[in-house]
Write a protein that holds these residues in place. Structure first.
Motif, PDB file in Angstrom:
ATOM      1  N   UNK A   1       0.801  -1.200   0.000  1.00  0.00           N
ATOM      2  CA  UNK A   1       0.000   0.000   0.000  1.00  0.00           C
ATOM      3  C   UNK A   1       0.848   1.270   0.000  1.00  0.00           C
ATOM      4  N   UNK A   2       2.144   1.118  -0.224  1.00  0.00           N
ATOM      5  CA  UNK A   2       3.026   2.276  -0.284  1.00  0.00           C
ATOM      6  C   UNK A   2       3.090   2.757  -1.726  1.00  0.00           C
ATOM      7  N   UNK A   3       2.325   3.803  -2.020  1.00  0.00           N
ATOM      8  CA  UNK A   3       2.321   4.344  -3.372  1.00  0.00           C
ATOM      9  C   UNK A   3       3.558   5.189  -3.651  1.00  0.00           C
ATOM     10  N   UNK A   4       3.998   5.917  -2.632  1.00  0.00           N
ATOM     11  CA  UNK A   4       5.009   6.938  -2.867  1.00  0.00           C
ATOM     12  C   UNK A   4       5.767   7.188  -1.561  1.00  0.00           C
ATOM     13  N   UNK A   5       6.949   7.810  -1.664  1.00  0.00           N
ATOM     14  CA  UNK A   5       7.742   8.137  -0.480  1.00  0.00           C
ATOM     15  C   UNK A   5       7.208   9.408   0.178  1.00  0.00           C
ATOM     16  N   UNK A   6       7.678   9.669   1.388  1.00  0.00           N
ATOM     17  CA  UNK A   6       7.215  10.838   2.124  1.00  0.00           C
ATOM     18  C   UNK A   6       7.834  12.117   1.555  1.00  0.00           C
ATOM     19  N   UNK A   7       7.323  13.251   1.997  1.00  0.00           N
ATOM     20  CA  UNK A   7       7.758  14.540   1.465  1.00  0.00           C
ATOM     21  C   UNK A   7       9.256  14.753   1.681  1.00  0.00           C
TER      22      UNK A   7
ATOM     23  N   UNK B   1      -6.284   5.433  -9.153  1.00  0.00           N
ATOM     24  CA  UNK B   1      -6.132   6.361 -10.272  1.00  0.00           C
ATOM     25  C   UNK B   1      -4.799   7.105 -10.188  1.00  0.00           C
ATOM     26  N   UNK B   2      -4.123   7.029  -9.049  1.00  0.00           N
ATOM     27  CA  UNK B   2      -2.817   7.658  -8.883  1.00  0.00           C
ATOM     28  C   UNK B   2      -1.664   6.681  -9.107  1.00  0.00           C
ATOM     29  N   UNK B   3      -1.966   5.495  -9.604  1.00  0.00           N
ATOM     30  CA  UNK B   3      -0.910   4.493  -9.780  1.00  0.00           C
ATOM     31  C   UNK B   3       0.091   4.913 -10.848  1.00  0.00           C
ATOM     32  N   UNK B   4      -0.360   5.457 -11.964  1.00  0.00           N
ATOM     33  CA  UNK B   4       0.572   5.889 -13.019  1.00  0.00           C
ATOM     34  C   UNK B   4       1.440   7.043 -12.532  1.00  0.00           C
ATOM     35  N   UNK B   5       0.820   7.986 -11.850  1.00  0.00           N
ATOM     36  CA  UNK B   5       1.588   9.120 -11.337  1.00  0.00           C
ATOM     37  C   UNK B   5       2.640   8.638 -10.339  1.00  0.00           C
ATOM     38  N   UNK B   6       2.278   7.693  -9.505  1.00  0.00           N
ATOM     39  CA  UNK B   6       3.216   7.166  -8.513  1.00  0.00           C
ATOM     40  C   UNK B   6       4.407   6.494  -9.183  1.00  0.00           C
ATOM     41  N   UNK B   7       4.146   5.777 -10.268  1.00  0.00           N
ATOM     42  CA  UNK B   7       5.243   5.137 -11.004  1.00  0.00           C
ATOM     43  C   UNK B   7       6.210   6.185 -11.557  1.00  0.00           C
ATOM     44  N   UNK B   8       5.667   7.294 -12.087  1.00  0.00           N
ATOM     45  CA  UNK B   8       6.518   8.347 -12.635  1.00  0.00           C
ATOM     46  C   UNK B   8       7.345   9.013 -11.531  1.00  0.00           C
ATOM     47  N   UNK B   9       6.717   9.267 -10.395  1.00  0.00           N
ATOM     48  CA  UNK B   9       7.444   9.895  -9.290  1.00  0.00           C
ATOM     49  C   UNK B   9       8.543   8.972  -8.775  1.00  0.00           C
ATOM     50  N   UNK B  10       8.238   7.702  -8.621  1.00  0.00           N
ATOM     51  CA  UNK B  10       9.239   6.754  -8.122  1.00  0.00           C
ATOM     52  C   UNK B  10      10.382   6.573  -9.119  1.00  0.00           C
ATOM     53  N   UNK B  11      10.078   6.639 -10.411  1.00  0.00           N
ATOM     54  CA  UNK B  11      11.145   6.547 -11.412  1.00  0.00           C
ATOM     55  C   UNK B  11      12.089   7.747 -11.300  1.00  0.00           C
ATOM     56  N   UNK B  12      11.512   8.921 -11.119  1.00  0.00           N
ATOM     57  CA  UNK B  12      12.334  10.130 -10.935  1.00  0.00           C
ATOM     58  C   UNK B  12      13.132  10.039  -9.639  1.00  0.00           C
ATOM     59  N   UNK B  13      12.524   9.495  -8.605  1.00  0.00           N
ATOM     60  CA  UNK B  13      13.175   9.362  -7.305  1.00  0.00           C
ATOM     61  C   UNK B  13      14.391   8.436  -7.380  1.00  0.00           C
TER      62      UNK B  13
END
Length: 537
Positions: free
Chosen positions: A353-359, A474-486
């Motif tokens: 359930x971890x979509x993205x890292x913290x701020x 619906x935020x799954x694609x955005x999360x993938x893009x953010x994690x790729x940049x990360x």
């Protein structure tokens, strides 16, 4: 001696005759031939019998009497406990057969909050001021509001010159359909359920119309304890948005049709509900004056107003949820298009359930945050290293609102999980009060709570027991893009350089001075070496 002997033998003869008569009655009930009571019966014995015969006869008499008493006890004994146990199992199977009727499930839309969610915060799920529907009907702490409900019914009847029987008959026609909307038994008789629909429905409609037209226009006093825009109205609004405190929307539609005297009022109750619950919106953008004037003109019988078509809303909570998502284009498509497709038959994994890292971690990787100017709080975008998040307003009713929206999406199979996806995304972003503080600095989060730590704790607790599939977000694609940049190291190095050496103007001046000094030093060294190897002639 002889008299005693005859007395004993006569008793034995009468007992045997009685047993024969009972056997004959049982055989006649089973269709067998009757038994001659005199057949095979022993004749009375002669007086001339020995003492030994007399003792045997007395023994046989005692044995026969004991057997006869056993037969009597057996005939009159109650059913064995095993028979009651089998009947109980049969009843349970019959109830299971009735509960397995899928046609009933198709109409179910008002659920009891699951116990695993109640453990998080049961106060946010249960009404504190007013009860609507059968789940909390008649509870002691909510009874004081009943007299105000009757006031609302009385006011409607006087204003419309109608009879209460018309409302009762209309609700009786909808009783079966309305009962099918609720989960499980709730112990109200037919008359009690119909009375509850009329009472609660009229109360809700008076609140809706009063919020748009004005309560004084409906005949209520300016200082009315309930039907006035005062502080208690916020508590009432918060109770009316809870999942267990709902009325079917078709019940409210029918009651409003009876009040206005015309049919085809489709969509009007939904519009009134959106206006009434507008103060609970998690944005600081109130309903525009144009939208308010449309509702007021329609209630004034202006036929130019075209209400929204029937979108299949189920109840007020569903109307509110749709209003959050309806005012814009649909969110981005998910990685998995169908919620329960053949590709997505597995149980959602709590570990994923971890979509993205913290701020804080995203900032260290070079990702920047800024406020996205839109009233659609869920419309998040990621472009060129900038994570753009709309402004979110958090107040004391936000927690209850989000918890009930999550509970509805968890229970209703035909509901998308867009609100749950957004809240889990924000929960991933916020780990500590530092994360909240930075989002507040960027203008993304505005809150009326005591501290940033309370906001962080709120988001961290909202989804403690919630399980959903990250690929169904619906935020799954955005999360993938953010994690790729990360995960790109160069972005992290550049961010580290900027945070450590360019975090304030004086650091920039010092860096520039150091660069200039380094260039001058290199130039001096170069010219010194050049003059040594090539001295001037």
């Amino acid at each position: 001696m002889v008299a005693v002997f005859y007395k004993d033998m006569l008793s034995w003869y009468l007992l045997t005759l009685k047993i024969r008569e009972k056997l004959e009655a049982e055989n006649q009930g089973q269709g067998s031939e009757p038994i001659n009571p005199d057949q095979n019966l022993p004749s009375l014995p002669e007086v001339t019998r020995s003492d030994q015969d007399q003792e045997e006869s007395n023994h046989n008499h005692d044995q026969t009497l004991s057997e006869a008493s056993k037969i009597e006890v057996t005939k009159g004994s109650p059913k064995e406990p095993r028979d009651d146990w089998v009947i109980s199992i049969t009843d349970k199977l019959e109830q299971a057969h009735r509960d397995d009727d899928t046609t009933i499930w198709g109409k179910l839309c008002i659920y009891r909050v699951p116990y695993y969610l109640q453990e998080n915060d049961n106060k946010s799920y249960f009404p504190q001021t007013v009860s609507l529907g059968p789940y909390h009907h008649g509870k002691k702490r909510l009874r004081p509001m009943d007299r105000h409900k009757w006031r609302a019914v009385n006011k409607i009847l006087k204003r419309t010159n109608q009879n209460i029987k018309m409302y009762i008959d209309a609700m009786r026609e909808l009783e079966e359909k309305a009962r099918a909307c609720y989960e499980g038994p709730f112990g109200l008789s037919s008359n009690e359920f119909i009375e509850m629909l009329v009472l609660d429905g009229c109360f809700v409609l008076e609140l809706f119309r009063g919020a748009v037209e004005g309560f004084t226009e409906l005949g209520y006093a300016r200082n009315d304890p309930v039907f006035a825009m005062r502080g208690s109205m916020h508590s009432i609004q918060r109770d009316m948005i809870m999942l267990e405190n709902q009325l079917p929307l078709f019940v409210l539609n029918r009651l409003l049709e009876l009040q206005l005297g015309t049919r085809n009022q489709t969509g009007l109750v939904a519009q009134l509900a959106v206006r009434f619950f507008d103060p609970l919106m998690p944005t600081d953008e109130p309903m525009t004056k144009t939208d308010q004037s449309k509702l007021e003109n329609y209630l004034a019988r202006d036929k130019a107003f075209d209400p929204f078509a029937d979108m299949g809303e189920l109840h007020c909570l569903d109307v509110f949820r749709r209003s959050l998502l309806r005012s814009s284009p649909k969110p981005e498509p998910r990685l998995s298009r169908k919620r329960w497709s053949s590709r997505n038959t597995r149980v959602a994994d709590k570990r994923r359930q971890q979509l993205i890292h913290c701020v804080t971690e995203l900032r260290e990787a070079g990702i920047k945050f800024r406020r996205r100017k839109t009233d659609r709080f869920w419309d998040i975008q990621f472009n060129n290293g900038y994570l753009e998040i709309p402004r979110l307003l958090i107040h004391d009713g936000t927690k209850s609102l989000f918890l009930n929206l999550i509970a509805f999406e968890q229970c209703h199979i035909d509901s998308r999980n867009d609100i749950t996806s957004y809240i889990i995304f924000m929960d991933n972003l916020i780990d500590s009060h530092e994360d909240v503080s930075y989002l507040h600095y960027c203008g993304i989060i505005e809150h009326w709570l005591g501290s940033d730590s309370e906001v962080a704790n709120l988001f961290n607790r909202l989804c403690e027991e919630v399980v959903f599939d990250t690929e169904d977000s619906y935020l799954s694609r955005l999360s993938v893009e953010v994690n790729r940049y990360y995960n790109q190291k160069w972005n992290a190095w550049r961010a580290t350089l900027r945070h450590k050496y360019f975090n304030n103007p004086w650091a920039i001046v010092s860096f520039c001075a150091a660069v200039i000094l380094l260039v001058l030093t290199l130039s001096q060294s170069f010219y010194a070496a050049y003059a040594y190897y090539k001295p001037p002639s």
